[in-house]
Design a protein around this motif. Sequence first.
Motif, PDB file in Angstrom:
ATOM      1  N   ALA A 294       0.694  -1.635   0.142  1.00  0.00           N
ATOM      2  CA  ALA A 294      -0.148   0.064   0.412  1.00  0.00           C
ATOM      3  C   ALA A 294       0.713   0.961  -0.195  1.00  0.00           C
ATOM      4  N   ILE A 295       0.502   2.445  -0.313  1.00  0.00           N
ATOM      5  CA  ILE A 295       1.236   3.654  -0.581  1.00  0.00           C
ATOM      6  C   ILE A 295      -0.086   4.721  -0.734  1.00  0.00           C
ATOM      7  N   ASN A 296      -0.088   5.512   0.493  1.00  0.00           N
ATOM      8  CA  ASN A 296      -0.919   6.146   1.201  1.00  0.00           C
ATOM      9  C   ASN A 296      -0.695   7.066   2.460  1.00  0.00           C
ATOM     10  N   LYS A 297      -1.057   8.529   1.536  1.00  0.00           N
ATOM     11  CA  LYS A 297      -0.915   9.409   2.575  1.00  0.00           C
ATOM     12  C   LYS A 297      -1.089   9.282   3.863  1.00  0.00           C
ATOM     13  N   ASP A 298      -2.635   8.618   3.840  1.00  0.00           N
ATOM     14  CA  ASP A 298      -3.472   8.545   4.976  1.00  0.00           C
ATOM     15  C   ASP A 298      -2.785   7.263   5.792  1.00  0.00           C
ATOM     16  N   PRO A 299      -2.120   8.009   7.435  1.00  0.00           N
ATOM     17  CA  PRO A 299      -1.812   6.526   7.938  1.00  0.00           C
ATOM     18  C   PRO A 299      -3.058   5.693   8.655  1.00  0.00           C
ATOM     19  N   ILE A 311       3.903   2.135   2.321  1.00  0.00           N
ATOM     20  CA  ILE A 311       4.837   3.507   2.736  1.00  0.00           C
ATOM     21  C   ILE A 311       3.366   4.317   2.641  1.00  0.00           C
ATOM     22  N   VAL A 312       3.430   5.075   3.914  1.00  0.00           N
ATOM     23  CA  VAL A 312       2.767   6.390   4.353  1.00  0.00           C
ATOM     24  C   VAL A 312       3.153   7.574   3.736  1.00  0.00           C
ATOM     25  N   GLY A 313       2.453   7.960   2.168  1.00  0.00           N
ATOM     26  CA  GLY A 313       3.353   8.676   1.460  1.00  0.00           C
ATOM     27  C   GLY A 313       2.878   9.225   0.555  1.00  0.00           C
ATOM     28  N   ASP A 314       3.224  10.636  -0.305  1.00  0.00           N
ATOM     29  CA  ASP A 314       2.390  10.803  -1.306  1.00  0.00           C
ATOM     30  C   ASP A 314       2.847  10.269  -2.817  1.00  0.00           C
ATOM     31  N   TYR A 315       2.288   9.490  -3.124  1.00  0.00           N
ATOM     32  CA  TYR A 315       2.827   8.617  -4.413  1.00  0.00           C
ATOM     33  C   TYR A 315       3.541   9.170  -5.218  1.00  0.00           C
ATOM     34  N   ARG A 316       3.348  11.195  -5.827  1.00  0.00           N
ATOM     35  CA  ARG A 316       3.371  11.759  -6.662  1.00  0.00           C
ATOM     36  C   ARG A 316       5.469  11.497  -6.117  1.00  0.00           C
ATOM     37  N   GLU A 317       5.394  11.496  -4.659  1.00  0.00           N
ATOM     38  CA  GLU A 317       6.654  11.209  -4.188  1.00  0.00           C
ATOM     39  C   GLU A 317       8.274  10.032  -4.772  1.00  0.00           C
ATOM     40  N   ILE A 318       6.641   9.236  -4.169  1.00  0.00           N
ATOM     41  CA  ILE A 318       7.449   7.659  -4.057  1.00  0.00           C
ATOM     42  C   ILE A 318       7.650   6.951  -4.984  1.00  0.00           C
ATOM     43  N   LEU A 319       6.500   7.206  -6.249  1.00  0.00           N
ATOM     44  CA  LEU A 319       5.916   6.747  -7.414  1.00  0.00           C
ATOM     45  C   LEU A 319       7.585   6.313  -7.953  1.00  0.00           C
ATOM     46  N   PRO A 320       8.093   7.838  -8.224  1.00  0.00           N
ATOM     47  CA  PRO A 320       9.145   8.060  -9.345  1.00  0.00           C
ATOM     48  C   PRO A 320      11.443   6.918  -9.395  1.00  0.00           C
TER      49      PRO A 320
ATOM     50  N   CYS B 237       0.746  -4.988   9.114  1.00  0.00           N
ATOM     51  CA  CYS B 237       1.360  -4.313   7.748  1.00  0.00           C
ATOM     52  C   CYS B 237       2.651  -4.029   8.350  1.00  0.00           C
ATOM     53  N   GLN B 238       3.535  -3.797   7.693  1.00  0.00           N
ATOM     54  CA  GLN B 238       4.894  -3.541   8.043  1.00  0.00           C
ATOM     55  C   GLN B 238       5.312  -2.766   7.460  1.00  0.00           C
ATOM     56  N   ILE B 239       5.130  -0.944   8.025  1.00  0.00           N
ATOM     57  CA  ILE B 239       4.782  -0.143   7.136  1.00  0.00           C
ATOM     58  C   ILE B 239       7.009   0.637   6.897  1.00  0.00           C
ATOM     59  N   ILE B 240       7.227   0.845   6.260  1.00  0.00           N
ATOM     60  CA  ILE B 240       8.215   0.981   5.396  1.00  0.00           C
ATOM     61  C   ILE B 240       8.702   2.320   5.365  1.00  0.00           C
ATOM     62  N   SER B 241       9.843   2.957   6.253  1.00  0.00           N
ATOM     63  CA  SER B 241      10.097   4.745   6.237  1.00  0.00           C
ATOM     64  C   SER B 241      11.844   4.830   6.149  1.00  0.00           C
ATOM     65  N   GLY B 242      11.654   5.570   5.183  1.00  0.00           N
ATOM     66  CA  GLY B 242      12.902   6.059   5.661  1.00  0.00           C
ATOM     67  C   GLY B 242      13.412   7.912   5.997  1.00  0.00           C
ATOM     68  N   GLU B 243      14.552   8.149   5.003  1.00  0.00           N
ATOM     69  CA  GLU B 243      15.078   9.301   4.732  1.00  0.00           C
ATOM     70  C   GLU B 243      13.854  10.244   4.891  1.00  0.00           C
ATOM     71  N   ASN B 244      13.913   9.933   3.547  1.00  0.00           N
ATOM     72  CA  ASN B 244      12.846  11.103   2.925  1.00  0.00           C
ATOM     73  C   ASN B 244      12.149   9.955   1.472  1.00  0.00           C
ATOM     74  N   ALA B 245      11.220  10.686   1.356  1.00  0.00           N
ATOM     75  CA  ALA B 245      10.599   9.752   0.429  1.00  0.00           C
ATOM     76  C   ALA B 245      11.611   9.061  -0.929  1.00  0.00           C
ATOM     77  N   GLU B 246      12.611   9.562  -1.156  1.00  0.00           N
ATOM     78  CA  GLU B 246      13.568   8.429  -2.196  1.00  0.00           C
ATOM     79  C   GLU B 246      14.060   7.574  -1.350  1.00  0.00           C
ATOM     80  N   ASP B 247      14.255   7.517  -0.278  1.00  0.00           N
ATOM     81  CA  ASP B 247      15.357   6.863   0.677  1.00  0.00           C
ATOM     82  C   ASP B 247      14.346   5.217   0.433  1.00  0.00           C
ATOM     83  N   THR B 248      12.275   6.328   1.298  1.00  0.00           N
ATOM     84  CA  THR B 248      11.847   4.926   1.440  1.00  0.00           C
ATOM     85  C   THR B 248      11.207   4.260   0.011  1.00  0.00           C
ATOM     86  N   ALA B 249      11.117   4.786  -1.170  1.00  0.00           N
ATOM     87  CA  ALA B 249      10.503   4.085  -2.192  1.00  0.00           C
ATOM     88  C   ALA B 249      11.879   3.055  -2.453  1.00  0.00           C
TER      89      ALA B 249
END
Lengths: 339, 262
Positions: A294-299, A311-320, B237-249
């Motif tokens: 799952a990728i979603n902004k809302d935890p 990942i909790v985050g904005d897909y626009r930043e995560i996907l690229p 659910c295992q939440i993956i986190s990193g220093e920033n969006a790129e690192d997490t991805a």
Amino acid sequence: MSENIKVLILGELVKGSLSTNTREMLGRGQELAEDVNGRLALLILGDKLELVAEEAIAYGADDVYLAENPLLKTYQADTYLQIIERAVKDMEPEILLMGQTSIGRDLAPRLAFRLRTGLCMDCVQLDIEPVSGLVRMTRPVYGCKALAAMICKTKPQMATIRPGTMKPAELDKSRKGHVHALATDIDMSQIRVKVTAKLEEQTDSVSLEDAKVIVCGGRGMGSSDSFSILEELAQLLGGTVGASRPPCDAGWIPSTRQIGLTGKIVSPNLYIAVAVSGSSQHMAGCAESHTIVAINKDPEANIFAVAHCGIVGDYREILPPFIRRTREILEGKGGSRCC
Amino acid sequence: MQIVVCIKQVLDPEMPYSAFKVDPDGKRAIPPQGTPPVISPYDENALEAALRVKDAHGAKVIALSLGSRLAPSVLKKPLAAGVDELVLIEDPATGDLDSFASASILAAAIRKIGGADVVFTGRQAADWDAGIAGCAIAEELKMPCITVARKVSVQNGMARVERLLSDGFEVVEAPLPCVITVDSDLGELRQVTMQGLISAKKKPVNAWRLSDLKLESPPPPRCELLELYIPKRKRVCQIISGENAEDTAVKLANRLFEESMS
């Protein structure tokens, strides 16, 4: 007619062979027929069905009833109902199963009405009750938030079966069975509804049901254009793109790509849900996937209650960066696909 | 032309999992505190289908609802959206109905209303998700039935419907009167305007009991509910986190494609 038909299944064809759902019903039907000491029969309507009969026996049917008539080549409620109602009244099965498909949804309620019997739609489990010998039918209700177990107090006990919930029998070409031809007289005066055109989706991508990888977009995608990044990821992984209901209702993507209770039910190896809230309605269509990401902004989004990782985050930043890194890994493996 | 739309009041299907509770002894869902019931979403699509036919050709549209503890405040929304009349059937004897029994009562009500050229329903209700009632109403009234419509037009005594299939759609025609069940693909119910709200106050709301339909008691259910329960969920659910969006991805990609899957 053969004696002692206890379980009757209405079969469906895909490209001239038994549909997966039909084979699944035969698998479970064989066990049920054994439990109630009777025979398992498959009824198929269509045109030129000889080869299908052999296939049905190899997948577990003891008897196959064929209604062959060019008028039955494509489904039409008013013609199919006439043939099936007659066949069921002749055979008097204890249990009657059909698929929870376009055809089953359209046909089963009317058939149950005409047979004056009860019906449980969209069952995911069938068991024989030890005392009564009746079938305990389990079906998701309230958009799959709950399960209901029911019995049908009238005969035949009718149910439609959700695709992907039962195990098909092994193909055994040495099995023997009987093939019967049914009369296919059709009272044309009963035909009121006419199909005047059929438009099938033309697409180069893999079908959702067959895909090993599905990248699914939800309401949070925000627009039709935003789906192109999902296409890019799906292509990289050799998969295809689906959606939850809101993007389909908004017209961002054709409704044939909808995954959920009233769309497609899928179980790929990898399901990547992007900006999908994870309503129970949607999860009904993908909960059986091997790995859900799952990728979603809302935890707090419900998708995190059902995903394996996310990942909790904005897909626009995560996907690229995700796509970039995935490409590196796959290329490092000689371009082999991930699964 | 007269059009009847069958609408069902249900618990709000958008409520979170955590708010959904069942009473295992009563085998019923418990209405959550503070979340009012709604019109089943596909029935709202059915209302929109009816109002579009009314826009195109003129028609009297009647919304018909059967249930218990009906909330008129919820069910009056169609009047504000453009429906002409509301009929509510509420009776202590209708506590335990299956789809076929509901359909027979709704069909009796449609007869009392004076019949319909088109009956619309949602493709299935958001509580029991059966999708039986529309077809059963058609059988009761001996009308043709077209299910899962995404587009409807009515002309020269015929209904022309685009019916959704799993891989596209088909165009289907049926003579009126007929029953049409509607999918969300048709479109959402239009917004209620201030003017609509004002005019809704003058529109008739009829409350009927089974005796008004000359029905003594509803037909007994053909299926028996043994158990209603909420399945257990045990996934974490295992939440993956990193220093920033790129690192997490990058971590997620590594986890998915380098380690576990081959």
